[in-house]
Design a protein around this motif. Structure first.
Motif, mmCIF file in Angstrom:
data_model
loop_
_atom_site.group_PDB
_atom_site.id
_atom_site.type_symbol
_atom_site.label_atom_id
_atom_site.label_comp_id
_atom_site.label_asym_id
_atom_site.label_seq_id
_atom_site.Cartn_x
_atom_site.Cartn_y
_atom_site.Cartn_z
ATOM 1 N N THR A 188 78.300 2.044 41.635
ATOM 2 C CA THR A 188 79.024 3.277 41.916
ATOM 3 C C THR A 188 79.096 3.474 43.418
ATOM 4 O O THR A 188 78.102 3.311 44.124
ATOM 5 C CB THR A 188 78.320 4.481 41.255
ATOM 6 N N SER B 151 89.818 6.108 33.450
ATOM 7 C CA SER B 151 89.289 4.746 33.407
ATOM 8 C C SER B 151 90.369 3.750 33.029
ATOM 9 O O SER B 151 91.358 4.096 32.370
ATOM 10 C CB SER B 151 88.120 4.656 32.422
ATOM 11 N N ASP C 130 86.890 0.119 35.264
ATOM 12 C CA ASP C 130 86.954 0.890 36.494
ATOM 13 C C ASP C 130 87.037 2.350 36.087
ATOM 14 O O ASP C 130 87.968 2.750 35.390
ATOM 15 C CB ASP C 130 88.173 0.488 37.328
ATOM 16 N N LYS D 222 82.321 0.746 38.793
ATOM 17 C CA LYS D 222 82.803 -0.505 38.205
ATOM 18 C C LYS D 222 81.692 -1.044 37.324
ATOM 19 O O LYS D 222 80.550 -1.172 37.763
ATOM 20 C CB LYS D 222 83.180 -1.527 39.263
ATOM 21 N N SER E 49 86.687 6.439 37.279
ATOM 22 C CA SER E 49 86.642 7.481 38.295
ATOM 23 C C SER E 49 86.054 8.723 37.636
ATOM 24 O O SER E 49 86.554 9.178 36.605
ATOM 25 C CB SER E 49 88.057 7.769 38.809
ATOM 26 N N GLN F 126 83.770 6.390 42.282
ATOM 27 C CA GLN F 126 84.293 5.192 41.621
ATOM 28 C C GLN F 126 83.148 4.331 41.085
ATOM 29 O O GLN F 126 82.219 4.006 41.816
ATOM 30 C CB GLN F 126 85.131 4.355 42.588
#
Length: 120
Positions: A13, A101, A87, A19, A89, A17
């Motif tokens: 993170t 996402s 991904d 991942k 947010s 954001q």
């Protein structure tokens, strides 16, 4: 919780954001009925994974209050493409957490999701 449905390989993170790299367990019992001989990862399971990852990031139990955008764009076959990149947010609001996402395998966009989660 989706016990043994996926393995979280990594999560990072930066700001809002996140991942995450996961691997779907092709031998999970859900695929015995969805669908034998041609397994497809259920969309509801993918949505639940996003919720679980969001909970891990924010450190709170969450409930999906609403979702205004869910697009399933490609089938995720765990025998062919079990490795996924998510991904995500996450933005905290007065109401809860706004989450957007995108889930991909290889470079193929499989799922787009925008939801509001509230603290349980």
């Amino acid at each position: 919780m989706l016990t043994n449905f996926y393995t979280l390989n990594s999560i990072s993170t930066e700001g809002n954001q996140t991942k995450a790299l996961i691997t779907i367990n092709k031998d999970h019992e859900v695929f015995l009925g969805h669908f034998p001989g041609n397994p497809v990862t259920p969309g509801v399971c993918m949505m639940h994974i996003i919720k679980e990852l969001t909970e891990q990031v924010v450190g709170k139990k969450l409930f999906m209050q609403s979702s205004n955008n869910i697009k399933f764009l490609a089938l995720i076959n765990p025998e062919k493409t079990p490795d996924l990149t998510l991904d995500i947010s996450i933005v905290e609001t007065e109401e809860g957490y706004k989450v957007r996402s995108e889930t991909r395998f290889l470079e193929i966009l499989a799922l787009k999701l925008s939801s509001l989660y509230i603290v349980k």
